[in-house]
Design a protein around this motif. Structure first.
Motif, PDB file in Angstrom:
ATOM      1  N   MET A 189     -22.721 110.652 -17.672  1.00  0.00           N
ATOM      2  CA  MET A 189     -21.298 110.906 -17.473  1.00  0.00           C
ATOM      3  C   MET A 189     -20.550 110.481 -18.714  1.00  0.00           C
ATOM      4  SD  MET A 189     -20.945 109.575 -13.517  1.00  0.00           S
ATOM      5  CE  MET A 189     -19.394 108.874 -13.871  1.00  0.00           C
ATOM      6  N   GLU A 190     -19.463 111.187 -18.978  1.00  0.00           N
ATOM      7  CA  GLU A 190     -18.626 110.802 -20.118  1.00  0.00           C
ATOM      8  C   GLU A 190     -17.812 109.588 -19.735  1.00  0.00           C
ATOM      9  OE1 GLU A 190     -16.282 113.921 -21.754  1.00  0.00           O
ATOM     10  OE2 GLU A 190     -17.903 115.389 -21.596  1.00  0.00           O
TER      11      GLU A 190
ATOM     12  N   ASP B 193     -27.944 113.607 -16.258  1.00  0.00           N
ATOM     13  CA  ASP B 193     -26.912 114.037 -17.183  1.00  0.00           C
ATOM     14  C   ASP B 193     -25.907 112.880 -17.283  1.00  0.00           C
ATOM     15  OD1 ASP B 193     -27.982 116.606 -17.517  1.00  0.00           O
ATOM     16  OD2 ASP B 193     -26.994 117.303 -15.688  1.00  0.00           O
TER      17      ASP B 193
ATOM     18  N   THR C  19     -14.805 107.251 -19.233  1.00  0.00           N
ATOM     19  CA  THR C  19     -13.372 107.458 -18.999  1.00  0.00           C
ATOM     20  C   THR C  19     -12.642 106.207 -19.455  1.00  0.00           C
ATOM     21  OG1 THR C  19     -13.531 106.594 -16.762  1.00  0.00           O
ATOM     22  CG2 THR C  19     -13.769 108.958 -17.030  1.00  0.00           C
TER      23      THR C  19
END
Length: 89
Positions: free
Chosen positions: A85-86, A83, A88
Motif C-alpha cells: 500500500m502507498e 501489493d 498516506t
C-alpha cells in the motif's frame, strides 16, 4: 498445568512463538526465564518494567511476519500475491 499470560503482552507473544517450535513446557520455562531476567534488570538498573507489546515481533521485522503469513496461506491452499500500500500522510 496451564498458566494465564496477560493477553496482548510481549510475554504472551513470546510464549506463542516458542510453543510452536519447542512445545508448551519448554516455552513456559523460557517465558519464566524472560520474567526473571526482566526482574533482574529492573532491580539492578532501578528502572520500571517497560512492556514491549504483543506486536513487538511484528514491528521488529514486518517482512518476516508477511512472509510467515503468506507461507501459512499457501499451506492452506491459497495463492497469495502482495501489493504494498502507498503510504498516506
Amino acid at each position: 498445568m496451564r498458566r494465564d499470560i496477560t493477553k496482548g503482552s510481549y510475554l504472551q507473544a513470546r510464549y506463542k512463538r516458542l510453543t510452536a517450535r519447542r512445545g508448551p513446557m519448554k516455552a513456559l520455562i523460557a517465558v519464566e526465564h524472560s520474567i526473571i531476567t526482566a526482574i533482574w534488570h529492573m532491580l539492578t538498573d532501578n528502572v520500571p518494567y517497560h512492556e514491549l507489546g504483543g506486536d513487538y515481533f511484528t514491528r521488529r521485522d514486518p517482512e518476516r511476519a508477511a512472509r510467515r503469513a503468506v507461507t501459512r496461506l499457501n499451506e492452506l491452499g491459497y495463492r497469495v500475491t502482495l501489493d504494498p500500500m502507498e503510504a498516506t500522510g
